[in-house]
Design a protein around this motif. Structure first.
Motif, PDB file in Angstrom:
ATOM      1  N   LEU A  32       0.872  -1.175   0.000  1.00 58.78           N
ATOM      2  CA  LEU A  32       0.000   0.000   0.000  1.00 58.78           C
ATOM      3  C   LEU A  32       0.905   1.221   0.000  1.00 58.78           C
ATOM      4  O   LEU A  32       1.546   1.539   1.007  1.00 58.78           O
ATOM      5  N   PHE A  33       0.993   1.906  -1.119  1.00 64.74           N
ATOM      6  CA  PHE A  33       1.931   3.022  -1.305  1.00 64.74           C
ATOM      7  C   PHE A  33       1.138   4.317  -1.215  1.00 64.74           C
ATOM      8  O   PHE A  33       0.453   4.709  -2.151  1.00 64.74           O
ATOM      9  N   ASP A  34       1.235   4.996  -0.054  1.00 62.66           N
ATOM     10  CA  ASP A  34       0.394   6.166   0.200  1.00 62.66           C
ATOM     11  C   ASP A  34       1.117   7.465  -0.170  1.00 62.66           C
ATOM     12  O   ASP A  34       2.327   7.604   0.054  1.00 62.66           O
ATOM     13  N   GLU A  35       0.361   8.433  -0.704  1.00 53.37           N
ATOM     14  CA  GLU A  35       0.848   9.773  -1.044  1.00 53.37           C
ATOM     15  C   GLU A  35       2.162   9.718  -1.830  1.00 53.37           C
ATOM     16  O   GLU A  35       3.211  10.179  -1.382  1.00 53.37           O
ATOM     17  N   VAL A  36       2.074   9.177  -3.019  1.00 54.29           N
ATOM     18  CA  VAL A  36       3.250   9.061  -3.887  1.00 54.29           C
ATOM     19  C   VAL A  36       3.833  10.438  -4.193  1.00 54.29           C
ATOM     20  O   VAL A  36       5.021  10.574  -4.481  1.00 54.29           O
ATOM     21  N   LEU A  37       3.023  11.485  -4.077  1.00 57.67           N
ATOM     22  CA  LEU A  37       3.487  12.837  -4.396  1.00 57.67           C
ATOM     23  C   LEU A  37       4.684  13.244  -3.543  1.00 57.67           C
ATOM     24  O   LEU A  37       5.443  14.143  -3.914  1.00 57.67           O
ATOM     25  N   THR A  38       4.878  12.617  -2.372  1.00 57.80           N
ATOM     26  CA  THR A  38       5.981  13.002  -1.488  1.00 57.80           C
ATOM     27  C   THR A  38       7.279  12.277  -1.811  1.00 57.80           C
ATOM     28  O   THR A  38       8.313  12.560  -1.199  1.00 57.80           O
ATOM     29  N   GLN A  39       7.272  11.348  -2.768  1.00 59.23           N
ATOM     30  CA  GLN A  39       8.488  10.601  -3.115  1.00 59.23           C
ATOM     31  C   GLN A  39       9.400  11.447  -4.000  1.00 59.23           C
ATOM     32  O   GLN A  39       8.966  11.989  -5.012  1.00 59.23           O
ATOM     33  N   ARG A  40      10.663  11.548  -3.609  1.00 63.78           N
ATOM     34  CA  ARG A  40      11.613  12.342  -4.396  1.00 63.78           C
ATOM     35  C   ARG A  40      12.006  11.647  -5.702  1.00 63.78           C
ATOM     36  O   ARG A  40      12.315  12.297  -6.696  1.00 63.78           O
TER      37      ARG A  40
END
Length: 578
Positions: free
Chosen positions: A155-163
């Motif tokens: 479950l990969f949450d809030e992908v927007l925060t991944q650099r």
């Protein structure tokens, strides 16, 4: 899957807590059934398996994303017929990843059927299903933490925060021995600086048009078109538009568990604040927005500058200061920020007194705005120093004079190129604080500036140099919505706004104790008596001060000697003239 969620899983918050998790129609028909009900034949296993290996779920905030992920995590833990299942929650950091885990844990605690089957080991952020030797656990938010795992579901949450894609790839590459592995990525839209999430979003857009290019990826996205008027609420779902339009399209939960009045309140605020408008479009309309958009509405800015005032109105008042040093051949901005209005220090808001410096050579080189800069110099808004480079001594002298006229509690500065000048000011007794120009440091001051402008409580008296710079500012916004002014993105100079925001940062820095200071006016002293003491003012002060019972007669008293030395200092000073 639908039967499992609605029979065993319960809601955890608000008025629906402990009630069965009955899926909304859009959750069932647009996510659960197509994702888990679409199968493909696997030649190696010679059987039918789930078609999708990756699911990309992109929806606006507060549409139940975390709750859905938590329910899916519990399904994969105990009902997916996977022996020794390994289910993981991941995000940019452990705290973010724990949000899905915490909801799943609470679902277990509130469901009698789940509570007797699943063991909670909260110290390890782990749920265990002993019957199949399976567990669900939170992973740290880095690629190294994913090494050695054999996930059956992620479950990969809030992908927007991944650099970057390192963690994503590490988890996908651990799928090798599983028959039906599934990575479920859920996110909201972001600012276009979130490059990895943006690339996956654009890939998803392409697959929505041509799914055959990657049949192993499932895509659910609800994004309002860029050309849609963001103030238009649109229409709820109907026979004509089954998914609704406008706000309803991006927020399928609107009218169900999401209240439209909350969105209306945010939209009203966004009408006054350009950056709030960007946030509304990103997080409520699910639009990907570039940070290179105008930040400050100049009509609102000008409305805050109609109340004129002078420096004399602020004499002796406490303030904070911001200093933004230029390169050696450009603008330097010095900004004082006083709590309250120009005439009432107790009122809400801030009063701003900026000043600017530039070397003469910079004016000569700026043919496009030379006339304007010369007018600013004539009007006293801009100090032009002679020569080709910035005169730091002139700036230090100006700051020192301001420190004599006002009570500067704290001076904030951008550490770039500031070491020498700040050392000078500290040697003269000024208290300073380093303010690195990063989004985590400047986000709150930026919001404070927006709020003060929108509420008409930022008094700047229409300073033309500061206005010009305010009109130039563009924001740099991180993927998770933190903001700061961007000198790189802005087309022209923004040093005054940078100094103002630095000062607003200082305004938030607490000071444990404020010393009590008594000012002795010596403005009328023009002679000294025969003993060398300033006449009239000092004698009158001493007489009044000693009448309160403070007297010394013992020459050996240390405090008396200190006072006597101070008295002699003022006497010597006034011999040289006031």
């Amino acid at each position: 899957m639908v039967r499992f969620i609605e029979s065993y899983v319960v809601h955890t918050k608000g008025r629906h807590a402990r009630a069965p998790f009955i899926l909304a129609e859009w959750q069932k028909e647009e996510i659960i059934r197509p994702l888990y009900g679409t199968v493909a034949h696997d030649d190696q296993y010679d059987e039918w398996v789930r078609q999708y290996r990756i699911a990309w779920l992109e929806m606006a905030r507060k549409n139940g994303k975390s709750e859905i992920l938590s329910a899916l995590a519990l399904y994969h833990l105990i009902a997916d017929h996977e022996e020794s299942a390994e289910v993981y929650s991941v995000a940019a950091d452990r705290d973010q990843a724990s949000l899905v885990y915490n909801t799943a844990k609470r679902m277990v605690e509130l469901s009698p059927q789940l509570a007797k089957r699943i063991e909670i080991i909260d110290s390890k952020k782990r749920l265990v299903y002993a019957k199949t030797n399976s567990f669900y656990q939170v992973l740290p938010g880095d690629a190294a933490g994913a090494l050695g795992t054999n996930p059956s579901a992620v479950l990969f949450d809030e992908v927007l925060t991944q650099r970057d894609r390192h963690l994503w790839d590490s988890l996908r590459q651990g799928f090798g021995t599983r028959k039906e592995p599934l990575l479920i990525a859920a996110t909201t839209a972001a600012y276009t600086t979130a490059q990895f999430a943006l690339a996956e979003h654009e890939y998803g857009e392409m697959l929505m048009k041509t799914p055959s290019k990657d049949p192993a990826r499932f895509v659910f996205m609800r994004n309002v078109a860029r050309d849609w008027d963001w103030t238009d609420e649109g229409e709820p779902p109907s026979d004509k538009n089954p998914k609704g339009t406008g706000w309803y399209y991006a927020n399928p939960a609107l009218g169900d568990f999401l209240n439209i009045n909350n969105l209306r309140a945010e939209a009203k605020e966004a009408a006054e604040k350009p950056s709030a408008q960007n946030s509304f479009r990103v997080f409520r309309l699910n639009q990907w927005v570039s940070q290179a958009e105008r930040w400050l509405d100049m009509a609102v800015w000008d409305a805050n500058g109609t109340d004129t005032f002078s420096r004399a109105d602020l004499h002796g008042r406490e303030c904070v200061a911001g200093l933004d040093l230029a390169s050696t051949q450009d603008f330097t901005a010095w900004c004082l920020v006083f709590p309250g209005s120009p005439h009432d220090p107790e009122s809400d808001g801030f009063t701003v007194v900026p000043h600017f410096f530039v070397p003469r050579h910079a004016i000569e080189a700026r043919t496009n705005i030379r006339d304007r800069m010369e007018e600013w110099e004539r009007s006293g808004f801009l100090t032009v120093t002679e020569g080709r480079v910035t005169d730091y001594d002139a700036i230090a002298d100006w700051v020192t004079r301001d420190a004599e006229e006002f009570r500067i509690r704290l001076l904030g500065y951008d550490p770039w190129n500031a070491t020498h000048l700040i050392s000078q000011l500290e040697d003269r007794g000024q208290q300073t604080v380093k303010v690195p120009q990063t989004a985590p440091r400047l986000n709150d001051p930026c919001k404070a500036l927006e709020s003060a402008l929108s509420e008409r409580r930022l008094w700047h008296s229409g300073n033309p140099v500061l206005r010009w710079m305010a009109d130039n500012v563009e924001l740099e916004i991180t993927g998770d919505g933190l903001m700061k002014p961007s000198k790189r993105k802005s087309g022209e100079k923004i040093d005054g706004i940078a100094a103002l925001i630095t000062a607003l940062f200082c305004a938030q820095v607490p000071i444990e104790s404020v010393p009590e200071v008594t000012f002795i006016p010596f403005d009328d002293v023009d002679e000294v008596d025969r003993d060398g003491h300033p006449a009239d003012s000092l004698d009158a002060f001493l007489e009044e001060w000693q009448s309160d019972g403070v007297k010394w007669t013992d020459e050996d008293d240390e405090e008396f000697r200190r006072f006597r030395d101070a008295e002699a200092f003022y006497a010597n000073r006034f011999r040289r003239g006031p």
